[in-house]
Design an enzyme around this catalytic site. Structure first.
Site, PDB file in Angstrom:
ATOM      1  CE  LYS A  77      -2.459   1.084   3.796  1.00 25.11           C
ATOM      2  NZ  LYS A  77      -3.314   1.236   4.741  1.00 25.11           N
ATOM      3  CG  LEU A 152       1.095   6.304  11.038  1.00 26.35           C
ATOM      4  CD1 LEU A 152       1.409   7.245   9.872  1.00 26.35           C
ATOM      5  CD2 LEU A 152       2.308   5.564  11.796  1.00 26.35           C
ATOM      6  CD  GLU A 155      -1.123  11.895   8.902  1.00 21.90           C
ATOM      7  OE1 GLU A 155      -0.903  12.775   8.753  1.00 21.90           O
ATOM      8  OE2 GLU A 155      -0.242  11.069   9.349  1.00 21.90           O
ATOM      9  CG  ASP A 156      -1.379   4.483   5.402  1.00 23.32           C
ATOM     10  OD1 ASP A 156      -2.574   4.023   4.802  1.00 23.32           O
ATOM     11  OD2 ASP A 156      -0.455   4.031   5.465  1.00 23.32           O
ATOM     12  N   PRO A 157      -5.198   4.042   7.542  1.00 17.96           N
ATOM     13  CG  PRO A 157      -7.288   4.419   7.568  1.00 17.96           C
ATOM     14  CD  PRO A 157      -5.868   5.023   6.677  1.00 17.96           C
TER      15      PRO A 157
END
Length: 442
Positions: A77, A152, A155-157
């Protein structure tokens, strides 16, 4: 005291459509543990945690820059560019202004930012209750990292799998959770019951046996409390315990970073199975997948599993205000019994009692919505394990109920001793023939 969102809503009663016992027994100098220098990054460097936000900011930046520069995570990702607002904060004022900054930048939803601010204030109040002269530094240091980890994940699970193994590198989420909860425990007034049985459990694990701890469940911090009270004497248990955890632990943005540092079997609790009726079938199927994951783990042997078959946290009696372990669900207990019996490895079931509700008492009633308000405090805690209990004879409903009640009886008896020691101010004198109290950190 005001409230906040905190980690670990570890629910435990697994709801599936799975099929369905007499029993036998087998047989101070400092008032706080030192706020130790511990490694939060492994094993790429020998950097250590010195309890300042500046140091942590530098560590996080140095150790994660390689991942960010590569542009992808382990699963392929694409990484987002992570804001360092909270890590670079040098004061409470800078932390508080960071919430507004992140909302205005569109990186934080306003409701999450409000929860994070409450998170900070309540943690600060609780740590200051300890009287530790370094309280201000501890609060700023721990909260800078906690808020950074929450941001964090917003923002980016992070996505949890049915079986989640604790993330220890490049950032050590386990030690992060330990250091966050440590200042909330009054070790002068905390106790471990039957330490010799924890050594017995470790020996069984070394021999390839599986062990299941049937426990009551009091707070979102239960995993950290267990690990902290045993970290000096039984670090293998502290670091390798697998928790059967409800879905709320992996969806609440303020809970997730703490959950990432624990070994989890993720399930949907019976108490929340029908919160959204159209999702009930999906939840049942997910639970079956999780049970299959657990069965595969147990086949390898040497696994230690914690489950609270009450299906949720203990709550005080609405009339008397007294706390007692919530009743156990016999089908959940029987599910675990059948899993260990069919694993191919020797298996054992021990009753475990926890007393720590004053650190993070739950709401007075079960809430459907994610994001409940929570109270947090500084207080003594207790942990005790009783002798192994074995189900015997034909596994009829009556035998299942007798087996479950024998486990529950042991947990409540141990809980009563812990309650006398901690809340009744009896200390070590609360020990009984069946529960020998100690403070192994002294």
């Amino acid at each position: 005291m005001s409230a906040l969102l905190l980690p670990f809503p570890f629910l435990s009663s697994i709801s599936t459509s799975s099929p369905q016992s007499p029993f036998s027994l087998k047989s101070s100098s400092s008032f706080l543990l030192p706020f130790q220098r511990v490694k939060l990054f492994r094993p790429t460097a020998e950097a250590t945690f010195f309890f300042t936000a500046k140091t942590m900011a530098e560590l996080v930046k140095d150790k994660e820059s390689g991942v960010a520069a590569a542009g992808t995570t382990e699963g392929g990702k694409v990484e987002v560019e992570h804001s360092r607002t909270f890590l670079v904060a040098r004061s409470e004022e800078e932390v508080l202004s960071g919430f507004k900054k992140e909302v205005e930048a569109g990186r934080l939803p306003p409701n999450v930012a409000a929860g994070m601010e409450e998170f900070f204030q309540n943690y600060k109040n609780a740590v200051f209750q300890s009287g530790d002269p370094a309280a201000a530094e501890i609060v700023l240091s721990n909260m800078a990292v906690a808020l950074d980890r929450v941001l964090l994940d917003v923002e980016d699970p992070f996505v949890f799998q049915p079986y989640h193994k604790a993330l220890r590198e490049p950032f050590d989420y386990y030690m992060f959770g330990q250091n966050y909860i440590r200042p909330l425990i009054d070790f002068r007034n905390s106790y471990v019951g039957n330490l010799s049985l924890f050594y017995e459990i470790e020996e069984k694990l070394k021999q390839g046996h599986n062990v299941v701890l049937i426990s009551n469940h009091q707070t979102e911090a239960d995993p950290a409390v267990i690990a902290l009270l045993l970290e000096k004497t039984n670090p293998h248990i502290s670091e390798n315990l697998i928790y059967v955890a409800g879905d709320r632990v992996i969806t609440d943005p303020l809970c997730k970073p703490f959950s990432m540092g624990r070994n989890l079997i993720c399930v949907y609790s019976k108490k929340h199975m029908y919160d959204v009726p159209e999702l009930a079938d999906m939840k049942r199927k997910a639970n079956i997948r999780s049970l299959k994951e657990m069965a595969m783990l147990l086949r390898t042997g040497s696994k230690l599993v914690w489950i609270a078959p009450s299906g949720g946290r203990d709550r005080p009696d609405p009339v008397t205000g007294e706390w007692y372990p919530a009743p156990f669900d016999s089908s959940s207990v029987d599910n675990m019994r059948r899993l260990i019996e069919s694993s191919g490895a020797p298996g054992h079931i021990y009753p475990l009692a926890l007393l720590c509700h004053n650190i993070m008492p739950p709401p007075s009633q079960v809430e459907k919505e994610i994001g409940e308000r929570r109270i947090i405090g500084f207080h003594g805690t207790g942990l005790s394990v009783g002798p192994e209990i074995v189900a015997a004879g034909e596994k009829s409903d009556e035998v299942k109920d007798v087996f479950t009640q024998s486990l529950y009886k042991s947990v409540t008896e141990q809980y009563t001793v812990l309650k006398s020691a901690i809340n009744g101010n009896q200390g070590m004198e609360a020990s009984t023939e069946g529960v020998a109290l100690s403070q192994p950190w002294n």
